[in-house]
Design a protein around this motif. Structure first.
Motif, PDB file in Angstrom:
ATOM      1  N   PRO A  80       0.835  -1.209   0.000  1.00 27.58           N
ATOM      2  CA  PRO A  80       0.000   0.000   0.000  1.00 27.58           C
ATOM      3  C   PRO A  80       0.871   1.262   0.000  1.00 27.58           C
ATOM      4  CG  PRO A  80      -0.771  -1.569   1.645  1.00 27.58           C
ATOM      5  CD  PRO A  80       0.531  -2.093   1.126  1.00 27.58           C
ATOM      6  N   ALA A  81       0.306   2.333  -0.514  1.00 26.05           N
ATOM      7  CA  ALA A  81       1.053   3.586  -0.666  1.00 26.05           C
ATOM      8  C   ALA A  81       1.671   4.063   0.652  1.00 26.05           C
ATOM      9  CB  ALA A  81       0.141   4.663  -1.249  1.00 26.05           C
ATOM     10  N   ASP A  82       0.922   3.957   1.752  1.00 25.21           N
ATOM     11  CA  ASP A  82       1.451   4.418   3.041  1.00 25.21           C
ATOM     12  C   ASP A  82       2.690   3.624   3.456  1.00 25.21           C
ATOM     13  OD1 ASP A  82      -0.569   6.269   3.129  1.00 25.21           O
ATOM     14  OD2 ASP A  82      -1.728   5.253   4.691  1.00 25.21           O
ATOM     15  N   ARG A  83       2.673   2.330   3.201  1.00 24.98           N
ATOM     16  CA  ARG A  83       3.831   1.512   3.545  1.00 24.98           C
ATOM     17  C   ARG A  83       5.011   1.862   2.630  1.00 24.98           C
ATOM     18  NH1 ARG A  83       3.204  -4.618   3.361  1.00 24.98           N
ATOM     19  NH2 ARG A  83       1.507  -4.143   4.769  1.00 24.98           N
ATOM     20  N   GLN A  84       4.725   2.105   1.352  1.00 21.46           N
ATOM     21  CA  GLN A  84       5.788   2.526   0.434  1.00 21.46           C
ATOM     22  C   GLN A  84       6.431   3.831   0.901  1.00 21.46           C
ATOM     23  OE1 GLN A  84       5.083   2.490  -3.823  1.00 21.46           O
ATOM     24  NE2 GLN A  84       3.408   1.014  -3.559  1.00 21.46           N
ATOM     25  N   LEU A  85       5.610   4.738   1.418  1.00 21.77           N
ATOM     26  CA  LEU A  85       6.102   6.021   1.917  1.00 21.77           C
ATOM     27  C   LEU A  85       7.108   5.812   3.048  1.00 21.77           C
ATOM     28  CD1 LEU A  85       5.187   9.235   1.706  1.00 21.77           C
ATOM     29  CD2 LEU A  85       4.303   8.696   3.964  1.00 21.77           C
TER      30      LEU A  85
ATOM     31  N   ILE B  54       6.814  13.773   6.030  1.00 20.84           N
ATOM     32  CA  ILE B  54       5.851  14.864   6.175  1.00 20.84           C
ATOM     33  C   ILE B  54       4.493  14.267   5.862  1.00 20.84           C
ATOM     34  CG2 ILE B  54       5.053  17.121   5.370  1.00 20.84           C
ATOM     35  CD1 ILE B  54       7.952  17.652   4.422  1.00 20.84           C
ATOM     36  N   SER B  55       3.605  14.270   6.855  1.00 24.07           N
ATOM     37  CA  SER B  55       2.268  13.722   6.671  1.00 24.07           C
ATOM     38  C   SER B  55       1.322  14.341   7.688  1.00 24.07           C
ATOM     39  CB  SER B  55       2.288  12.201   6.854  1.00 24.07           C
ATOM     40  OG  SER B  55       0.981  11.664   6.684  1.00 24.07           O
ATOM     41  N   ASP B  56       0.064  14.389   7.323  1.00 26.45           N
ATOM     42  CA  ASP B  56      -0.978  14.816   8.247  1.00 26.45           C
ATOM     43  C   ASP B  56      -1.893  13.648   8.609  1.00 26.45           C
ATOM     44  OD1 ASP B  56      -1.041  18.017   8.595  1.00 26.45           O
ATOM     45  OD2 ASP B  56      -0.191  17.461   6.662  1.00 26.45           O
ATOM     46  N   ASP B  57      -1.469  12.461   8.244  1.00 29.52           N
ATOM     47  CA  ASP B  57      -2.213  11.235   8.537  1.00 29.52           C
ATOM     48  C   ASP B  57      -1.625  10.625   9.805  1.00 29.52           C
ATOM     49  OD1 ASP B  57      -2.931   8.487   8.672  1.00 29.52           O
ATOM     50  OD2 ASP B  57      -3.257   8.417   6.502  1.00 29.52           O
ATOM     51  N   ARG B  58      -2.416  10.580  10.858  1.00 37.04           N
ATOM     52  CA  ARG B  58      -1.866  10.126  12.141  1.00 37.04           C
ATOM     53  C   ARG B  58      -1.392   8.680  12.101  1.00 37.04           C
ATOM     54  NH1 ARG B  58      -6.956   9.740  16.293  1.00 37.04           N
ATOM     55  NH2 ARG B  58      -8.198   8.380  14.977  1.00 37.04           N
ATOM     56  N   LYS B  59      -1.990   7.846  11.253  1.00 38.31           N
ATOM     57  CA  LYS B  59      -1.516   6.460  11.134  1.00 38.31           C
ATOM     58  C   LYS B  59      -0.125   6.414  10.499  1.00 38.31           C
ATOM     59  CE  LYS B  59      -6.079   4.370  10.990  1.00 38.31           C
ATOM     60  NZ  LYS B  59      -7.051   3.627  10.185  1.00 38.31           N
ATOM     61  N   VAL B  60       0.100   7.241   9.508  1.00 33.97           N
ATOM     62  CA  VAL B  60       1.422   7.316   8.878  1.00 33.97           C
ATOM     63  C   VAL B  60       2.440   7.848   9.882  1.00 33.97           C
ATOM     64  CG1 VAL B  60       2.791   8.491   7.088  1.00 33.97           C
ATOM     65  CG2 VAL B  60       0.540   7.535   6.521  1.00 33.97           C
ATOM     66  N   LEU B  61       2.057   8.866  10.631  1.00 39.43           N
ATOM     67  CA  LEU B  61       2.966   9.439  11.627  1.00 39.43           C
ATOM     68  C   LEU B  61       3.284   8.435  12.729  1.00 39.43           C
ATOM     69  CD1 LEU B  61       1.499  13.046  11.847  1.00 39.43           C
ATOM     70  CD2 LEU B  61       3.503  12.287  10.561  1.00 39.43           C
ATOM     71  N   ALA B  62       2.292   7.670  13.142  1.00 38.78           N
ATOM     72  CA  ALA B  62       2.529   6.641  14.165  1.00 38.78           C
ATOM     73  C   ALA B  62       3.480   5.571  13.630  1.00 38.78           C
ATOM     74  CB  ALA B  62       1.206   6.016  14.602  1.00 38.78           C
ATOM     75  N   ARG B  63       3.306   5.202  12.377  1.00 38.26           N
ATOM     76  CA  ARG B  63       4.202   4.208  11.772  1.00 38.26           C
ATOM     77  C   ARG B  63       5.617   4.770  11.666  1.00 38.26           C
ATOM     78  NH1 ARG B  63       1.799   1.497   6.831  1.00 38.26           N
ATOM     79  NH2 ARG B  63       0.866   0.185   8.425  1.00 38.26           N
ATOM     80  N   ALA B  64       5.747   6.035  11.292  1.00 40.44           N
ATOM     81  CA  ALA B  64       7.072   6.669  11.225  1.00 40.44           C
ATOM     82  C   ALA B  64       7.724   6.653  12.604  1.00 40.44           C
ATOM     83  CB  ALA B  64       6.948   8.107  10.705  1.00 40.44           C
ATOM     84  N   ASP B  65       6.940   6.965  13.619  1.00 38.67           N
ATOM     85  CA  ASP B  65       7.451   6.964  14.989  1.00 38.67           C
ATOM     86  C   ASP B  65       7.922   5.570  15.402  1.00 38.67           C
ATOM     87  OD1 ASP B  65       7.927   8.365  17.506  1.00 38.67           O
ATOM     88  OD2 ASP B  65       6.222   7.233  18.291  1.00 38.67           O
TER      89      ASP B  65
END
Length: 165
Positions: free
Chosen positions: A78-83, A95-106
């Motif tokens: 999925p695109a978020d995982r690719q990011l 850089i994201s405003d999607d809290r799920k993406v930010l949590a994954r980055a963290d």
């Protein structure tokens, strides 16, 4: 931990140090859209090496004409995982405003920012003045919602930046 208590755990000085080190970032579709709507995407792209997977650019439905390096088909994920995978590969913050993406980055130990923080980054590097920061902050509130604890942190960060100016 209550979300309102989170603001106490974020160090504005750390964010400024991160801004000083910022040279590249992997940007998500939502942030591209928000920053484009307030006319800051090109300015940010001129200041940082912005990258994104092709799948994410497709989600944003924006032309690739503005200083964003697009990585073609990284995987079938999925695109978020690719990011996140691209950020890990390049060693760049997200850089994201999607809290799920930010949590994954963290969880992966990546630095991350939202679009609101990129307004302050552009102020930090002298690409926006105080009046423009206030205007852009109001404009982004029209297209994006930030929780009260994020807004409170933004106030603390801006106060610190003004004291250091």
């Amino acid at each position: 931990m209550k979300k309102d208590a989170k603001v106490a755990n974020i160090d504005p000085q750390k964010v400024l140090r991160q801004f000083d080190q910022l040279q590249c970032a992997v940007i998500d579709a939502c942030s591209m859209i928000y920053l484009q709507r307030i006319n800051l995407l090109a300015k940010l792209g001129a200041q940082l090496e912005l990258t994104t997977p092709a799948a994410v650019l497709h989600e944003a439905r924006l032309p690739a004409s503005f200083s964003i390096k697009v990585f073609d088909e990284l995987s079938r994920a999925p695109a978020d995982r690719q990011l996140i995978d691209l950020a890990l590969k390049l060693g760049c913050p997200v850089i994201s405003d999607d809290r799920k993406v930010l949590a994954r980055a963290d969880r992966h130990g990546l630095d991350y920012f939202n679009s609101l923080m990129m307004i302050f980054y552009l102020f930090h590097v002298g690409k926006l003045d105080r009046r423009q920061v206030l205007t852009k902050r109001e404009q982004i509130r029209v297209v994006a919602y930030y929780a009260p604890w994020i807004e409170a942190f933004a106030d603390r960060l801006f106060d610190l930046m003004n004291k250091n100016a």
